[in-house]
Enzyme design. Structure first.
Site, PDB file in Angstrom:
ATOM      1  N   CYS A 174     -11.289 -58.486  10.560  1.00 44.03           N
ATOM      2  CA  CYS A 174     -10.932 -57.742  11.778  1.00 44.03           C
ATOM      3  C   CYS A 174     -10.776 -56.258  11.470  1.00 44.03           C
ATOM      4  O   CYS A 174     -10.984 -55.407  12.330  1.00 44.03           O
ATOM      5  CB  CYS A 174      -9.637 -58.269  12.357  1.00 44.03           C
ATOM      6  SG  CYS A 174      -9.792 -59.943  12.936  1.00 44.03           S
ATOM      7  N   ASN A 209     -18.336 -58.250  12.678  1.00 46.98           N
ATOM      8  CA  ASN A 209     -17.509 -59.337  12.157  1.00 46.98           C
ATOM      9  C   ASN A 209     -17.011 -60.163  13.324  1.00 46.98           C
ATOM     10  O   ASN A 209     -16.161 -59.720  14.054  1.00 46.98           O
ATOM     11  CB  ASN A 209     -16.308 -58.752  11.405  1.00 46.98           C
ATOM     12  CG  ASN A 209     -15.223 -59.800  11.172  1.00 46.98           C
ATOM     13  OD1 ASN A 209     -15.419 -60.716  10.387  1.00 46.98           O
ATOM     14  ND2 ASN A 209     -14.093 -59.668  11.858  1.00 46.98           N
ATOM     15  N   GLU A 210     -17.570 -61.299  13.512  1.00 48.61           N
ATOM     16  CA  GLU A 210     -17.155 -62.267  14.533  1.00 48.61           C
ATOM     17  C   GLU A 210     -16.908 -61.661  15.919  1.00 48.61           C
ATOM     18  O   GLU A 210     -15.983 -62.053  16.619  1.00 48.61           O
ATOM     19  CB  GLU A 210     -15.944 -63.089  14.060  1.00 48.61           C
ATOM     20  CG  GLU A 210     -14.679 -62.356  13.775  1.00 48.61           C
ATOM     21  CD  GLU A 210     -13.541 -63.266  13.282  1.00 48.61           C
ATOM     22  OE1 GLU A 210     -12.421 -63.075  13.747  1.00 48.61           O
ATOM     23  OE2 GLU A 210     -13.787 -64.139  12.428  1.00 48.61           O
TER      24      GLU A 210
END
Ligand code: AHR
Length: 779
Positions: A225, A349-350
């Site tokens: 994150c 990222n995701e």
């Protein structure tokens, strides 16, 4: 049980399958892998990093016999990138007047006989013939070692080396002054002399050593994150992780907020991370943001994407360009003339949301055109299934991304139930990069479940290219997330059970799968009391909201019987409305739900056996962004499936959940969303794989998660006429709840023994609950 291994027939290459993931959370960098011992060395901490931080956090006055005022100064700092510095206003000189730094909790770790390199920038206004004393101290003020320096009235850098005469894990670093007037300090730093490979601005040798020992094939960095959560403006204090902030002279790297609630000096920056990869033989796998912050829904306008495109292209030049290029030249000036050989680049990222995918495409195209050989990694959300996960795959296929990054943290039982997840993945598709995964926990049971799952990754090398456990590092005094692979404090580090499983698989990965055949394999154990149904209580609830429900009913689809319930409201004081206990194999639940007020939304529980074991359909999960179908298994959360959805206050939603056996289908306003089976927890008699290294060693892995010992006949076709040495590494004989800790750092870790394989056959007894690697050595 027989396992036939055709030692002459290689099938899929295993490539770079097992790697590690360096993510700066849990103080993994500052106060962790990065060897810096001074906390808040440039006086840049501020409330943007953490509500309690200020420029003097971790600094305290020392006033023995005198008086001093500490002032956070600005204007004329050593580097304009880090505008604060310390003013020591000595009001009354005394025996011992100045300041000390507390280090990272619980203090500075000094070891008897070890040397520490202190450096600082200093200047003073008056009494310039009076010395400053730099000293290692105990927390009661005792001086262990000291040096004096004379400073001028202009910033200069000073360096001293001090050797600790005794061991103290709660030490301090002090700077005190004789004379009066103002003394100024900036970038006060201290590293142990014996950093990893003795590098300056280096890494903690114990933590780096644990990582090196694993022999990872790649290292993903720097988050998580952390990469995308932040301002899109690279110069903002709370910027996303922009790699250009992290290179060049350490003094000029701007202090930044780390999104996990602390400060990052960026002293451990991209150069150091690339160098560490090289040092440990891991391929670098950096992840960059794509101009989109899903945490705050910030997206850079599409016509302002250039800085993000440049970040990608320049990063490749920084890693791979020769010294005559701008960024390759910077790398060379930092001491690394040769390229770092970057092969992989993660973009995002995701992330979830269209804003990301359009921006991903822009960066992807630019990199493809300039550097077609770089393998580009797209991202598949933080969920194992559902709309956003599928959206990631759709983008990866459309863009022909080389890989797609999957992330999930699950109950260990999910890993057992989903061992075959990748069996159906297609070969021509982008390959899976399982960039974050773990089962919740650091016990031997977790290790076993993960080991069995990793056999599934390995068997599916046609689809899974890379995998790394997450998170990797955690300072026990600064925990953001657990479980973690390696735990440490300021002077000790140990590998968790999960670390030893990862290490065993990593060190014995193999380069190619071998052709194999299982015979007489025996029955799979099903670890469910009710493997065909999801019976249990049904109730309505809410998440941080007041929700009104009406038109509530449940229907037994076996008998056609319908049960109606009165309208109700749930809120903080009446958190749940119990409906009934459902025993049927097929049923549906219906309600109309309106959020009257609140932040998130509705929750419908079903298959509810206990607080520890149940299913939940949740509208408006995490920041009111998700439509979740979750399962709690023995108290551990498992997100089975997710769609994006925001609950609108005052709007009525028609909700329906249909359960057929273990298949769950959900509808909102008659539109189908989740459609997924909660697979029964299953334990096969043994999970096995066989591979071969380029050098010729053959590797057989066998994981027994059951409490029954298994006798396995290994048949090595092609080795009928030889006798070979076999090294066996085994983890077995621990309680399922066993963990490692500081006092027993290797309680759960492999033992090794020497054995042999002759005439192409071996009977191997796999103990109950064991992980075994057999390495059959090349002649
Ligand atoms: O590894 C912990 C966090 O989990 C990562 O930052 C994020 O990518 C994921 O949600």
């Amino acid at each position: 049980m027989r396992y036939r291994i055709d030692t002459k027939t290689k099938t899929e290459p295993l490539g770079d399958l097992y790697g590690i993931f360096f993510e700066d959370l849990n103080h993994a960098a500052d106060g962790g892998l990065y060897g810096e011992m001074v906390q808040n060395r440039s006086f840049e901490y501020c409330a943007a990093d953490h509500k309690d931080y200020h420029a003097l956090t971790a600094w305290e006055p020392l006033e023995n016999g005198g008086k001093v005022k500490l002032v956070a100064e600005t204007g004329g700092a050593v580097s304009e990138k880090n505008p604060h510095y310390l003013g020591l206003d000595i009001l009354y000189p005394g025996r011992d007047v100045g300041v000390w730094n507390l280090g990272f909790a619980p203090g500075m770790a000094y070891e008897r006989g070890k040397t520490y390199r202190v450096s600082l920038y200093a200047k003073r206004e008056q009494d310039r013939e009076q010395p400053l004393m730099i000293s290692l101290r105990a927390k009661d003020g005792r001086v262990y070692a000291w040096e004096e320096i004379l400073v001028t009235n202009a910033w200069e850098r000073y360096e001293v080396s001090l050797t600790a005469p005794e061991t103290d894990w709660e030490g301090r670093l002090a700077v005190t002054a004789k004379g009066r007037g103002k003394v100024y300090l900036d970038l006060v730093s201290m590293f142990p002399e014996d950093t990893f490979l003795g590098r300056e601005n280096g890494l903690r040798a114990d933590i780096a050593g644990l990582l090196k020992d694993m022999r990872p094939k790649f290292m993903r960095f720097p988050g998580g994150c952390l990469v995308h959560d932040g301002s899109l403006d690279a110069s903002a204090r709370d910027a996303q992780y922009r790699w250009k902030n992290t290179v060049g002279p350490v003094k000029d790297r701007p202090s930044r907020r780390n999104n996990w609630g602390y400060n990052q000096t960026l002293g451990l920056g991209y150069f150091e991370l690339f160098q560490f990869c090289e040092d440990i033989g891991a391929k670098p796998l950096p992840v960059i943001p794509a101009g989109y912050d899903p945490h705050h829904h910030r997206a850079v306008p599409l016509d302002e994407m250039q800085p993000f495109i440049d970040d990608a292209l320049d990063l490749i030049e920084f890693a791979n360009g020769d010294a005559s290029t701008k960024w390759g030249g910077l790398r060379a000036s930092m001491g690394h003339e040769a390229p770092f050989g970057l092969e992989y680049l993660g973009i995002g990222n995701e992330e979830v949301g269209e804003e990301f995918f359009v921006r991903y495409a822009v960066i992807h195209r630019a990199v493809r055109e300039a550097y077609p050989q770089i393998k580009l990694i797209n991202t598949a959300s933080p969920f194992a299934a559902g709309g956003e996960y599928e959206r990631g795959w759709e983008s990866a296929r459309a863009m022909q991304s080389d890989l797609i990054d999957e992330h999930y943290y699950m109950a260990p039982e999910w890993m057992l139930a989903n061992h075959h997840r990748y069996d159906t993945f297609q070969k021509g598709d982008p390959k899976v990069f399982l960039g974050e995964y773990a089962s919740w926990g650091n016990t031997w049971y977790n290790g076993l479940a993960e080991a069995s799952y990793m056999i599934g990754l390995e068997r599916n090398a046609h689809a899974v290219a890379l995998a790394c456990y997450a998170p990797m590092l955690c300072n026990v005094n600064y925990v953001n997330w657990k479980p973690d692979m390696i735990w440490f404090d300021n002077h000790r580090a140990y590998g968790s059970v999960n670390y030893y499983v990862q290490k065993l698989f990593m060190q014995n990965q193999g380069d190619y799968l071998l052709k194999t055949q299982k015979e007489d394999w025996g029955e799979t154990e099903i670890w469910e009391t009710d493997p065909k149904r999801l019976p249990g209580k049904i109730f309505l609830s809410s998440d941080d909201a007041v929700v009104a429900y009406r038109d509530i009913w449940a229907e037994d689809l076996e008998t056609g019987e319908r049960f109606a319930f009165p309208d109700c409201q749930v809120d903080g004081t009446h958190p749940r409305a119990e409906l009934m206990e459902m025993q049927s194999e097929r049923y549906r639940i219906h309600a109309k739900a309106t959020e009257i007020s609140g932040y998130k939304g509705m929750k419908v529980f079903f298959g509810y056996e206990s607080e520890e074991n149940h299913f939940c359909f949740a509208m408006g999960g995490w920041q009111n962004m998700d439509l979740f179908l979750t399962q709690k298994i023995h108290g551990r959360n498992t997100d089975l499936c997710q769609y994006a959805m925001e609950v609108e206050e005052g709007r009525e939603y028609d909700l329906e959940i249909r359960v057929e056996g273990r298949q769950i289908t959900t509808y909102v306003d008659h539109r189908k969303y989740h459609q997924i089976a909660s697979l029964p927890v299953a334990a096969e008699p043994l999970y096995v794989s066989a591979s071969v290294e380029e050098g010729g060693d053959i590797l057989v892995k066998a994981v027994n998660v059951t409490d029954t010992p298994r006798e396995l006949e290994l048949v090595f076709e092609g080795l009928e006429d030889v006798c070979r040495r076999m090294d066996v590494y085994q983890m077995a004989g621990y309680d399922l709840e066993a963990e490692n800790d500081f006092d027993h750092p290797r309680r759960v870790s492999p033992a090794s023994q020497e054995d042999s394989v002759c005439n192409g056959r071996k009977i191997w007894n796999a103990p109950a609950r064991s992980v075994t690697v057999m390495r059959i050595l090349q002649d």
